[in-house]
Scaffold this motif. Structure first.
Motif, short mmCIF file in Angstrom:
data_model
loop_
_atom_site.label_atom_id
_atom_site.label_comp_id
_atom_site.label_asym_id
_atom_site.label_seq_id
_atom_site.Cartn_x
_atom_site.Cartn_y
_atom_site.Cartn_z
N LYS A 125 -41.37 -12.61 -38.65
CA LYS A 125 -40.63 -12.41 -37.40
C LYS A 125 -40.21 -10.96 -37.25
CE LYS A 125 -38.71 -17.09 -37.01
NZ LYS A 125 -37.46 -17.90 -37.00
N ARG A 126 -39.73 -10.39 -38.36
CA ARG A 126 -39.26 -9.01 -38.33
C ARG A 126 -40.43 -8.05 -38.03
NH1 ARG A 126 -37.41 -9.03 -43.04
NH2 ARG A 126 -35.42 -9.96 -42.44
N ALA A 127 -41.57 -8.34 -38.63
CA ALA A 127 -42.73 -7.48 -38.40
C ALA A 127 -43.17 -7.53 -36.94
CB ALA A 127 -43.88 -7.91 -39.31
N LEU A 128 -43.21 -8.74 -36.39
CA LEU A 128 -43.63 -8.87 -35.00
C LEU A 128 -42.61 -8.26 -34.05
CD1 LEU A 128 -45.14 -12.46 -35.08
CD2 LEU A 128 -46.34 -10.29 -35.09
N LYS A 129 -41.35 -8.39 -34.37
CA LYS A 129 -40.32 -7.77 -33.53
C LYS A 129 -40.44 -6.25 -33.58
CE LYS A 129 -36.87 -11.45 -33.59
NZ LYS A 129 -35.52 -11.88 -34.04
N THR A 130 -40.81 -5.73 -34.74
CA THR A 130 -41.03 -4.29 -34.84
C THR A 130 -42.13 -3.84 -33.90
OG1 THR A 130 -40.31 -4.22 -37.14
CG2 THR A 130 -41.73 -2.43 -36.40
N VAL A 131 -43.21 -4.63 -33.91
CA VAL A 131 -44.34 -4.31 -33.04
C VAL A 131 -43.91 -4.39 -31.58
CG1 VAL A 131 -46.61 -5.08 -32.30
CG2 VAL A 131 -46.06 -5.05 -34.72
N VAL A 132 -43.24 -5.50 -31.21
CA VAL A 132 -42.84 -5.68 -29.81
C VAL A 132 -41.77 -4.66 -29.40
CG1 VAL A 132 -41.79 -7.26 -28.16
CG2 VAL A 132 -43.38 -8.13 -29.87
N GLY A 133 -40.79 -4.44 -30.28
CA GLY A 133 -39.71 -3.54 -29.94
C GLY A 133 -40.15 -2.11 -29.71
N SER A 134 -41.25 -1.72 -30.36
CA SER A 134 -41.71 -0.34 -30.23
C SER A 134 -42.35 -0.04 -28.88
CB SER A 134 -42.72 -0.02 -31.34
OG SER A 134 -43.87 -0.81 -31.21
N VAL A 135 -42.53 -1.07 -28.06
CA VAL A 135 -43.22 -0.85 -26.79
C VAL A 135 -42.40 -1.21 -25.56
CG1 VAL A 135 -45.46 -1.19 -27.84
CG2 VAL A 135 -44.29 -3.12 -26.83
N ARG A 136 -41.18 -1.69 -25.73
CA ARG A 136 -40.45 -2.25 -24.60
C ARG A 136 -40.11 -1.24 -23.53
NH1 ARG A 136 -36.44 -6.75 -27.37
NH2 ARG A 136 -38.06 -8.35 -27.55
N GLY A 137 -40.05 0.04 -23.87
CA GLY A 137 -39.74 1.03 -22.84
C GLY A 137 -40.95 1.81 -22.37
N ALA A 138 -42.14 1.28 -22.63
CA ALA A 138 -43.36 2.05 -22.35
C ALA A 138 -43.56 2.31 -20.87
CB ALA A 138 -44.54 1.30 -22.89
N ARG A 139 -44.09 3.47 -20.56
CA ARG A 139 -44.41 3.86 -19.19
C ARG A 139 -45.73 4.62 -19.17
NH1 ARG A 139 -40.83 0.92 -18.90
NH2 ARG A 139 -38.87 1.06 -17.75
N ALA A 140 -46.43 4.50 -18.08
CA ALA A 140 -47.63 5.32 -17.88
C ALA A 140 -47.21 6.79 -17.75
CB ALA A 140 -48.37 4.87 -16.63
N ASP A 141 -48.11 7.68 -18.13
CA ASP A 141 -47.82 9.10 -17.92
C ASP A 141 -48.94 9.82 -17.16
OD1 ASP A 141 -49.81 9.35 -19.81
OD2 ASP A 141 -48.53 10.18 -21.37
N SER A 142 -49.77 9.03 -16.47
CA SER A 142 -50.78 9.63 -15.60
C SER A 142 -51.16 8.62 -14.53
CB SER A 142 -52.03 10.05 -16.40
OG SER A 142 -52.66 8.93 -16.96
N ASP A 143 -51.65 9.11 -13.42
CA ASP A 143 -52.11 8.23 -12.35
C ASP A 143 -53.38 7.51 -12.77
OD1 ASP A 143 -50.08 9.00 -10.58
OD2 ASP A 143 -51.26 10.68 -9.80
N GLY A 144 -53.58 6.34 -12.19
CA GLY A 144 -54.85 5.66 -12.31
C GLY A 144 -54.98 4.72 -13.48
N SER A 145 -56.19 4.15 -13.59
CA SER A 145 -56.53 3.23 -14.67
C SER A 145 -57.99 3.43 -15.03
CB SER A 145 -56.30 1.78 -14.23
OG SER A 145 -56.90 0.88 -15.13
#
Length: 423
Positions: A125-145
Motif C-alpha cells: 500500500k505504501r509503495a503504491l501510495k508513493t507512486v500515486v502521490g508523486s503525480v497528484r499535482g501534475a500539469r502539462a507544460d506544453s500545448d498539444g498532444s
C-alpha cells in the motif's frame, strides 16, 4: 521542476489500468489533485488478494495529461498489475503525454516484507501510495498532444529494460493533435487504418514494438472543449490505434473502460477534433435538382473495403430526411452516385462505388421509398471533383482518399407543369 511536476501528472493517470482482478471503478477524476483518491492497494483495495501472475520485467504507463479528455481516474483494474510490479521489482516508468512527452522513471526498488503478511500488505500500500502521490499535482507544460512520440519513448524504455515480456498501458483519448498521428486532420476519424499504416510504415517500424503488449484504456472519451464523439467515432479511434500498433509489432488489447470526470486543470491547449454533423439535405427548388455530397467522414460513411455503413444508425438519420422528402410529394426521385479513391483497379473502383450506392438504395427502400424512385450508379474516380490522392513517392494519401469516397444524392422534382428545360 518539469520532471517533478510530470511525475505527478503521470501517476495520477497511472491508475487507469488494463489488467486487474476485478473490483469497482469509481470512474471519476477530480479537478483538484489533493482530493483524488485511489482504490489501488496491495490487495485490490485491501480485501481480495490478487491471483498469481508473472509480472512484466518492464511496465510503462503512457498517460495523457492534456486538455480535451478526462483527468486520470483510479479504477481497480490496474491494482493487481501494479501490485505485482512493486512486489517483484518490475522496472516502472510513466510517460506524460502533452505536446512534448517526457519519461518519468519510478523508484527502482520498493522494500516489501516477505515474512509478515500484515507488513507485506502495508508495504505494498505504501509503495503504491508513493507512486500515486508523486503525480497528484501534475500539469502539462506544453500545448498539444503527441501520443505517437509518447509511445516511442515508452517502447524505448521497455526495450532497454526487458522487452521480452514488457507491457505498455496507454491511458488517453487517442485524439492527438500533433506528430505522426494528427487526429485533427479532416477525415482522420474515417481513415482506413491499413492505408494510413502503409503511408507511415517507416515510422511504425521505428517504434520497435515487437513482443510488447500494449493495452489501450478509455480511447474516445472526451471533455470540453472537445465535442463528444459518437459511439462509431469512438470505436474508430480505438480501431485505428489498435491496427497501427499491431502493424508495428505489438500485441494490442483495447480496454473501453469508461472515463468520466473533469479534464486536467491546465492553461495549455490541445486542438480539438472537429465533429461535424451535416445538415439535412436541402430540398431542390420546384422543377430543379439539388446534389448533396456525403464523403466517407460523414455519417453516410462505410467500413474500409466494405459496402456496410460504418455507423448505420447515424447513416439512417440522414437517409430518413431524404426518404421524407421523396415521400412528400409526387414526381420526385433521387439518383445515388457512388465514387471512390484512387486505390485498386478501375473495374474494382466502379464495382465498389456501385455497391455503396446500392446500399443507400436498399436503406431508402426499407424506409418505404418506392424502388422506382431511386436510380444508382458507380463511377469510381471518374467524376469532376476527384482530388489527386496519390502520394509523391507512390501509394495513397489516406486522408485525401476519405474525400474521394462519397455518395452523391441528386434530388429531382419534375412536375408535368415544369418547363421542358427544367430538371
Amino acid at each position: 521542476m518539469r520532471t517533478a511536476v510530470r511525475l505527478m501528472a503521470v501517476l495520477l493517470a497511472l491508475l487507469v489500468g488494463s489488467t486487474g482482478c476485478g473490483g469497482g471503478d469509481d470512474g471519476k477524476a477530480t479537478s483538484a489533485p489533493s482530493t483524488t483518491t485511489s482504490t489501488t492497494s496491495g490487495t485490490n483495495g485491501g480485501g481480495q488478494a490478487c491471483s498469481p501472475a508473472k509480472p512484466p520485467r518492464a511496465l510503462v504507463l503512457v498517460v495523457g495529461i492534456h486538455q480535451n479528455q478526462p483527468a486520470p481516474g483510479v479504477p481497480d483494474a490496474l491494482s493487481c498489475l501494479l501490485q505485482g510490479a512493486v512486489e517483484n521489482g518490475t522496472k516502472l516508468a510513466v510517460v506524460a503525454v502533452d505536446g512534448s512527452p517526457v519519461l518519468v522513471p519510478m523508484p527502482s526498488h520498493f522494500e516489501i516484507d516477505t515474512d509478515n503478511e500484515a507488513r507485506r500488505k502495508d508495504d505494498i500500500k505504501r509503495a503504491l501510495k508513493t507512486v500515486v502521490g508523486s503525480v497528484r499535482g501534475a500539469r502539462a507544460d506544453s500545448d498539444g498532444s503527441d501520443l505517437f512520440a509518447g509511445m516511442k519513448i515508452a517502447a524505448d524504455f521497455v526495450r532497454v529494460n526487458g522487452a521480452a515480456d514488457g507491457q505498455i498501458v496507454v491511458i488517453d483519448s487517442g485524439l492527438s493533435d500533433t506528430g505522426v498521428i494528427d487526429m485533427t486532420r479532416s477525415g482522420m476519424l474515417a481513415v482506413d487504418p491499413a492505408e494510413l499504416g502503409d503511408s507511415i510504415a517507416a515510422e511504425l517500424d521505428g517504434l520497435h514494438l515487437k513482443g510488447i503488449q500494449v493495452t489501450l484504456v478509455g480511447f474516445g472519451y472526451t471533455r470540453p472543449p472537445q465535442e463528444p464523439l459518437t459511439a462509431g467515432q469512438s470505436e474508430a479511434v480505438s480501431t485505428l490505434w489498435t491496427k497501427l500498433l499491431t502493424t508495428a509489432g505489438a500485441t494490442v488489447v483495447p480496454l473501453p473502460a469508461p472515463r468520466t470526470g473533469n479534464s486536467p486543470t491546465t492553461s495549455f491547449t490541445t486542438r480539438p477534433v472537429k465533429v461535424v454533423k451535416p445538415p439535412p439535405p436541402p430540398p431542390p427548388p420546384p422543377c430543379a435538382k439539388t446534389t448533396v455530397v456525403y464523403d466517407d467522414a460523414s455519417p453516410v460513411g462505410f467500413h474500409p473495403k466494405s459496402n456496410e455503413f460504418r455507423d448505420r444508425p447515424a447513416a439512417l438519420e440522414v437517409l430518413r430526411e431524404v426518404a421524407g422528402w421523396l415521400l412528400g410529394g409526387p414526381y420526385r426521385s433521387v439518383v445515388v452516385t457512388g465514387t471512390t479513391a484512387g486505390a485498386d483497379t478501375v473495374a474494382r473502383r466502379v464495382a465498389r462505388s456501385k455497391g455503396r450506392a446500392e446500399t443507400v438504395k436498399k436503406e431508402l427502400v426499407l424506409l418505404q421509398v418506392d424502388p422506382s424512385m431511386i436510380s444508382t450508379r458507380g463511377v469510381g474516380t471518374d467524376f469532376p471533383e476527384y482530388v489527386d490522392d496519390q502520394l509523391p513517392g507512390g501509394g495513397l494519401d489516406p486522408v485525401l482518399a476519405v474525400k474521394n469516397r462519397t455518395v452523391r444524392l441528386t434530388l429531382i422534382e419534375t412536375r408535368p407543369d415544369c418547363p421542358k428545360t427544367g430538371g
